[in-house]
Design an enzyme around this catalytic site. Structure first.
Site, PDB file in Angstrom:
ATOM      1  N   LYS A   1       0.833  -1.202   0.000  1.00 48.02           N
ATOM      2  CA  LYS A   1       0.000   0.000   0.000  1.00 48.02           C
ATOM      3  C   LYS A   1       0.869   1.253   0.000  1.00 48.02           C
ATOM      4  O   LYS A   1       1.830   1.346   0.760  1.00 48.02           O
ATOM      5  CB  LYS A   1      -0.925  -0.015   1.214  1.00 48.02           C
ATOM      6  CG  LYS A   1      -1.869  -1.222   1.230  1.00 48.02           C
ATOM      7  CD  LYS A   1      -2.664  -1.315   2.508  1.00 48.02           C
ATOM      8  CE  LYS A   1      -1.802  -1.688   3.690  1.00 48.02           C
ATOM      9  NZ  LYS A   1      -2.595  -2.003   4.907  1.00 48.02           N
TER      10      LYS A   1
ATOM     11  N   THR B   1      -6.919   8.918   9.718  1.00 45.72           N
ATOM     12  CA  THR B   1      -6.659   7.667   9.003  1.00 45.72           C
ATOM     13  C   THR B   1      -6.617   6.453   9.928  1.00 45.72           C
ATOM     14  O   THR B   1      -6.112   5.400   9.542  1.00 45.72           O
ATOM     15  CB  THR B   1      -5.325   7.770   8.248  1.00 45.72           C
ATOM     16  OG1 THR B   1      -4.273   8.085   9.186  1.00 45.72           O
ATOM     17  CG2 THR B   1      -5.380   8.844   7.179  1.00 45.72           C
TER      18      THR B   1
ATOM     19  N   GLY C   1      -7.290   3.170  11.374  1.00 45.91           N
ATOM     20  CA  GLY C   1      -8.006   1.981  10.933  1.00 45.91           C
ATOM     21  C   GLY C   1      -8.044   1.774   9.431  1.00 45.91           C
ATOM     22  O   GLY C   1      -8.782   0.910   8.949  1.00 45.91           O
ATOM     23  N   THR C   2      -7.243   2.510   8.670  1.00 41.31           N
ATOM     24  CA  THR C   2      -7.286   2.357   7.211  1.00 41.31           C
ATOM     25  C   THR C   2      -6.854   0.957   6.776  1.00 41.31           C
ATOM     26  O   THR C   2      -7.461   0.358   5.888  1.00 41.31           O
ATOM     27  CB  THR C   2      -6.402   3.402   6.514  1.00 41.31           C
ATOM     28  OG1 THR C   2      -5.109   3.409   7.117  1.00 41.31           O
ATOM     29  CG2 THR C   2      -7.008   4.787   6.611  1.00 41.31           C
ATOM     30  N   GLY C   3      -5.796   0.426   7.389  1.00 40.23           N
ATOM     31  CA  GLY C   3      -5.321  -0.903   7.005  1.00 40.23           C
ATOM     32  C   GLY C   3      -6.323  -1.990   7.322  1.00 40.23           C
ATOM     33  O   GLY C   3      -6.554  -2.904   6.522  1.00 40.23           O
ATOM     34  N   CYS C   4      -6.936  -1.897   8.502  1.00 37.38           N
ATOM     35  CA  CYS C   4      -7.967  -2.862   8.895  1.00 37.38           C
ATOM     36  C   CYS C   4      -9.138  -2.816   7.919  1.00 37.38           C
ATOM     37  O   CYS C   4      -9.653  -3.851   7.476  1.00 37.38           O
ATOM     38  CB  CYS C   4      -8.478  -2.554  10.297  1.00 37.38           C
ATOM     39  SG  CYS C   4      -7.207  -2.404  11.559  1.00 37.38           S
TER      40      CYS C   4
END
Length: 266
Positions: free
Chosen positions: A177, A208, A210-213
């Protein structure tokens, strides 16, 4: 007459602030029209300012949760997020293998958005050796990809090289990412010897958390719907772009996304 929808199970840690982890996964899966189930690996005390405590769930109870899910409403996809202990990583891998789980998305959560370390060295080794081989796709951000690759990533060429080499090393699709330190929000996907770029608009938003989750859960939703890995990644990028563009502003630090952005005003 009743109806059926695909299920996705999230195996991850709980975020008391509701912006990341299990809570973000639940919101994402339901917002995308699927049925969400969970197996909680750890409890965290955290908010938009950072993480103040982590309490691991015993591995026996993590497995008990996974067994309960698979023995009844079998999920069409699995999302794995924060697993901070090596014992839990090994137990999860053995349980998923025993259940012949499919469409596994592993988000190698090592550091929170606020910079707090969330995984031990032993758990990192177990993650790469036991869980990665079961995955359909892993979704490291640039700092995580640097740890896995063993080199720094400063350019898009570096991103592409890292994705390709990690995919070959672990035998899975790898989505690196591009949201950390690169000039745009493009991601690169490597799968079966090929790499391709997924363009994305950089959205100016400091919130941002929690973007990866959220992205990895959305990918799992796409796979549960029968999408290819590439299609599922595209699908997830569109969803998270909307969640960021909604410009939700909560908390004193790095705030959460608006997971329900598509439903506002309806």
């Amino acid at each position: 007459m009743g109806f059926k929808i695909p299920s996705v199970v999230s195996i991850a840690g709980s975020d008391s602030s509701g912006g990341a982890g299990i809570q973000a996964d639940l919101k994402t899966i339901e917002a995308l029209g699927l049925f969400a189930q969970t197996a909680i690996t750890a409890l965290t005390a955290q908010n938009t300012l950072g993480v103040s405590g982590v309490l691991d769930v015993p591995s026996e109870f993590v497995v008990q949760q996974i067994d309960a899910v698979f023995d009844d409403i079998r999920p069409g996809a699995v999302k794995i997020g924060m697993v901070s202990s090596a014992l839990n990583v090994v137990a999860i891998a053995e349980s998923l293998r025993a259940h012949a789980a499919e469409n596994i998305v592993v988000d190698p959560v090592m550091v929170s958005t606020s910079g707090s370390r969330l995984i031990s060295d032993g758990a990192s080794e177990a993650l790469t050796g036991r869980l990665f081989p079961l995955a359909s796709v892993i979704t490291p951000n640039i700092p995580e990809a640097e740890v896995l690759w063993g080199r720094s990533i400063a350019t898009k060429r570096d991103m592409e090289a890292a994705a390709g080499e990690l995919s070959e090393r672990f035998g899975v699709a790898v989505l690196v990412k591009g949201g950390h330190g690169i000039s745009d929000a493009d991601d690169v996907l490597a799968e079966r010897g090929f790499t391709c770029w997924l363009p994305g608009e950089r959205i100016e938003n400091d919130n941002t958390h929690g973007t990866g989750c959220t992205l990895s859960s959305a990918i799992a939703c796409g796979l549960a719907k029968g999408f290819t890995v590439f299609e599922a990644c595209e699908y997830a990028k569109r969803y998270i772009s909307g969640a960021l563009a909604a410009q939700l502003d909560l908390g004193k630090g790095l705030g959460p996304l608006d997971h329900m952005w598509e439903y506002r005003g309806r």
